[in-house]
Design an enzyme around this catalytic site. Structure first.
Site, PDB file in Angstrom:
ATOM      1  N   GLU A  41       0.808  -1.223   0.000  1.00 32.86           N
ATOM      2  CA  GLU A  41       0.000   0.000   0.000  1.00 32.86           C
ATOM      3  C   GLU A  41       0.841   1.272   0.000  1.00 32.86           C
ATOM      4  O   GLU A  41       0.591   2.187   0.778  1.00 32.86           O
ATOM      5  CB  GLU A  41      -0.945  -0.001   1.216  1.00 32.86           C
ATOM      6  CG  GLU A  41      -1.895  -1.178   1.183  1.00 32.86           C
ATOM      7  CD  GLU A  41      -2.797  -1.250   2.399  1.00 32.86           C
ATOM      8  OE1 GLU A  41      -4.003  -1.436   2.216  1.00 32.86           O
ATOM      9  OE2 GLU A  41      -2.299  -1.146   3.543  1.00 32.86           O
TER      10      GLU A  41
HETATM   11  C1  TNX Z   1      -4.543  -4.269   4.377  1.00 34.67           C
HETATM   12  S1  TNX Z   1      -2.697  -6.482   3.986  1.00 34.67           S
HETATM   13  C2  TNX Z   1      -3.277  -4.000   4.894  1.00 34.67           C
HETATM   14  C3  TNX Z   1      -3.130  -3.687   6.315  1.00 34.67           C
HETATM   15  C4  TNX Z   1      -4.444  -3.598   7.016  1.00 34.67           C
HETATM   16  C5  TNX Z   1      -5.366  -4.691   6.536  1.00 34.67           C
HETATM   17  C6  TNX Z   1      -6.685  -4.698   7.239  1.00 34.67           C
HETATM   18  C7  TNX Z   1      -1.734  -5.398   3.831  1.00 34.67           C
HETATM   19  C8  TNX Z   1      -0.489  -5.808   3.262  1.00 34.67           C
HETATM   20  N1  TNX Z   1      -2.114  -4.177   4.192  1.00 34.67           N
HETATM   21  O1  TNX Z   1      -2.406  -2.492   6.467  1.00 34.67           O
HETATM   22  O2  TNX Z   1      -4.210  -3.725   8.380  1.00 34.67           O
HETATM   23  O3  TNX Z   1      -5.593  -4.541   5.164  1.00 34.67           O
HETATM   24  O4  TNX Z   1      -7.451  -5.817   6.891  1.00 34.67           O
END
Ligand code: TNX
Length: 503
Positions: A316
Site C-alpha cells: 500500500e
Molecule cells: C490491508 S494487507 C493491509 C493492512 C491492514 C489490513 C486490514 C496489507 C499488506 N495491508 O495495512 O491492516 O488490510 O485488513
C-alpha cells in the site's frame, strides 16, 4: 509408500476398525494414521529417552506432561518414550514416524524439527487434559497407532501485527506455544506501521521512544528492546518457529516520520496517528537521510533476528509512483542481502532479483508476476487467511472488506493461485491485523480456531483433507484449546466438545 497410504486417509472413517484403538481428532491431520490394537499408559515408572538433537524436544515434552500429569518423567538416554533423530531413516524434511504399542512410544524424526512434531502429535494422542498447566486427574493413555508424517509446505506461518496494537513478550510467547502445537513454524512480526514502531533501534532511539509510545485508540503502546526481541527469537527457535521480522517501508511509515522531523521533507514531524483507517504515510524517498535511516534500521534488526528470511513490507505505498517504488524495494532487497527478502504482493512486478518471496494477500496478478519473475509465494489471500476479518454476520467487531471468513473459508482453498504451480508456493500464512484487536482476548478470539484450519492447509497432504472430517476433528480439538485457556471463537459451523465432558 507414503502416496499409497494417503489414499487410505480419504476413507471417511480411517481411524475406526474392529478392535482397533480409537484415535482422537488430530489437528493438523498427519499424512498417515494407522490405528493399532491396545494402548500404552504413562505411569510413575515412565521414562523419556533422548540424546543429542532430540534432547530439547524431550525436555519440552517432559516439562509439559509433568505439569499436567504430576508424573516424574525423567529424561534419560533410553526410555519408554524414545525420541530419535535419524537423517538416514528415509523421511522427508520435518517428517517423523510415531509408533505406539503396549510397550511404549517411539518417535523417529528426519531432523530435530521432525522429532518435535512427533511430540506434538503425541500430546494430541493423550487426553486434552494432558495440555493443562497444573496437575489434573486423568488417565494418561496413548492409543496404539502408527503415524508417518511430513508437511505439505515448508512455510506454515502466523503474522501478528504488533504495530496497530502492542502485545507483550509473554503474550507473543503464548501464541508461539500454540503455534507449535499446530506444527506452525514461522512467526512473522509486523513491527512497524503508521500507528506504532515496536523495535528499539539504538542509532535512532526516538523510533521506539516516540513512535512506540502510542497505538490505535491512543493507548500507551510499547516496544521490544533488542534484548527482548532476541529472547523471542530464541524462545521461538526452541519450538522450531522462525521469527521473521517485518519493517514495513516505504508506505505505512507514519510512526517513523512522527519520531524524527528530519525524516520529513518539511522538516516538521507530524503528530502520532492513532486511528484505524489505513493512511500509509510514505517515507520521503528523495531525502538522502531516508536511505541512511533505512540502512541503519535494517543493520540493527538483522543483527537481532538471524532468520534466513526477512520481510521488507512494500504494501500500500499509495502516493509513490511505480518506478520510484520499484527502485526503492530493489534497494531494500540489497540492504537485507544475503537474507531472502519477502514483500507483500505489490513487490511481485517490481523487478526484485530471485530468490525473493511475495506474500500474496490481495492481487493474484501481482502473485503471478512474482512467480514469472523467479520469485516464490506465501499464500495469505485475505478472503481465506486474514484473521482480522469477521467470522460471520454475528460478529461485533472486525474487518469486513474481504470477509466474513468462517472456518470453512479458512479451510477450503488452494494455496496456489490459478496459473501458479504448487512448487512455486512456499506455504501458507494466517495474518492478524490488529486495528480492532486491542487485547489478548480479542487476539485469541480472532486467531482461533481459524489458524488451526490454516495450519492443516499448510501441513496435511491435499488428498487427505476433507472439510467434513476436519470439522469433526476440530470439534474435539476445541477441548484442547479450552484446556490451554485459549478463548477461541465457538464457530456455529462446528459441534464443539467441551473439556468437562472428556477424561
Ligand atoms: C490491508 S494487507 C493491509 C493492512 C491492514 C489490513 C486490514 C496489507 C499488506 N495491508 O495495512 O491492516 O488490510 O485488513
Amino acid at each position: 509408500m507414503l502416496a499409497l497410504v494417503l489414499l487410505g486417509c480419504t476413507d471417511p472413517d480411517p481411524q475406526k476398525g474392529a478392535g482397533k484403538a480409537e484415535i482422537p481428532g488430530l489437528v493438523p491431520l498427519p499424512a498417515l494414521v494407522e490405528p493399532g490394537r491396545g494402548a500404552y499408559t504413562l505411569d510413575a515408572d515412565t521414562t523419556i529417552g533422548a540424546e543429542g538433537d532430540a534432547l530439547s524436544s524431550a525436555e519440552l515434552l517432559a516439562e509439559g506432561l509433568r505439569a499436567s500429569t504430576g508424573l516424574a518423567l525423567p529424561v534419560e538416554a533410553d526410555g519408554d518414550v524414545t525420541l530419535v533423530v535419524d537423517p538416514d531413516a528415509g523421511l522427508l524434511p520435518e517428517g517423523y514416524t510415531l509408533d505406539v504399542d503396549e510397550g511404549g512410544v517411539r518417535i523417529v524424526g528426519a531432523d530435530a524439527a521432525g522429532v518435535f512434531y512427533g511430540t506434538q502429535t503425541l500430546r494430541q494422542l493423550l487426553s486434552p487434559w494432558a495440555l493443562a498447566d497444573a496437575p489434573v486427574e486423568g488417565t494418561w493413555t496413548v492409543p496404539a497407532v502408527y503415524v508417518e508424517d511430513a508437511p505439505r509446505f515448508p512455510w506454515r506461518g502466523y503474522m501478528l501485527d504488533v504495530a496497530r496494537h502492542f502485545f507483550t513478550v509473554e503474550e507473543v510467547e503464548r501464541q508461539i506455544d500454540r503455534m507449535a502445537l499446530h506444527k506452525l513454524n514461522r512467526l512473522h512480526l509486523h513491527l512497524t506501521d503508521d500507528q506504532g514502531w515496536r523495535i528499539e533501534i539504538k542509532s535512532w532511539p526516538n523510533l521506539a521512544l516516540i513512535g512506540g509510545s502510542s497505538e490505535v485508540g491512543g493507548g500507551p503502546g510499547g516496544y521490544y528492546t533488542q534484548e527482548e526481541l532476541a529472547g523471542l527469537v530464541a524462545y521461538a527457535a526452541e519450538r522450531h518457529v522462525l521469527l521473521v521480522p517485518e519493517i514495513d517501508f516505504p508506505g505505512h511509515a507514519h510512526a517513523a516520520l512522527a519520531s524524527y522531523p528530519e525524516l520529513n521533507e518539511s522538516g516538521v514531524a507530524p503528530e502520532l496517528y492513532t486511528g484505524t483507517a489505513v493512511i500509509s504515510t510514505p517515507l520521503w524517498l528523495e531525502g538522502e537521510i531516508t536511505w541512511e535511516f533505512v540502512a541503519d534500521v535494517w543493520a540493527e534488526v538483522l543483527a537481532v533476528a538471524p532468520s534466513v528470511y526477512v520481510h521488507i513490507g512494500g504494501d500500500e505505498a499509495i502516493d509513490v509512483d511505480g518506478e520510484t517504488y520499484a527502485a526503492f524495494v530493489q534497494h531494500l532487497q540489497a540492504v537485507v542481502a544475503p537474507r531472502t527478502a519477502i514483500g507483500w504482493d505489490e513487490v511481485g512486478p517490481a523487478g526484485l532479483a530471485p530468490p525473493f518471496v511475495a506474500q500474496h494477500w490481495y492481487d493474484a496478478d501481482n502473485a503471478r508476476a512474482a512467480v514469472a519473475g523467479g520469485g516464490t509465494l506465501i499464500a495469505s489471500p485475505a478472503e481465506h487467511a486474514y484473521l482480522d476479518m469477521v467470522h460471520d454476520n454475528r460478529a461485533e467487531f472486525g474487518q469486513t472488506w474481504a470477509g466474513p471468513v468462517n472456518v470453512e473459508a479458512a479451510y477450503v482453498w488452494d494455496p496456489a493461485p490459478s496459473g501458479v504451480d504448487e512448487a512455486d508456493v512456499l506455504g501458507v500464512e494466517g495474518a492478524l491485523w490488529t486495528e480492532y484487536v486491542d487485547d489478548e482476548e480479542r487476539l485469541e478470539l480472532m486467531t482461533w480456531p481459524r489458524l488451526a484450519a490454516l495450519a492443516e492447509v499448510g501441513w496435511t497432504p491435499d488428498e487427505a483433507r476433507l472439510w467434513r472430517t476436519f470439522g469433526e476433528r476440530l470439534g474435539w480439538h476445541g477441548a484442547r484449546l479450552e484446556v490451554l485457556g485459549v478463548g477461541y471463537y465457538r464457530s456455529p459451523e462446528i459441534a464443539w466438545t467441551s473439556a468437562a465432558d472428556v477424561d
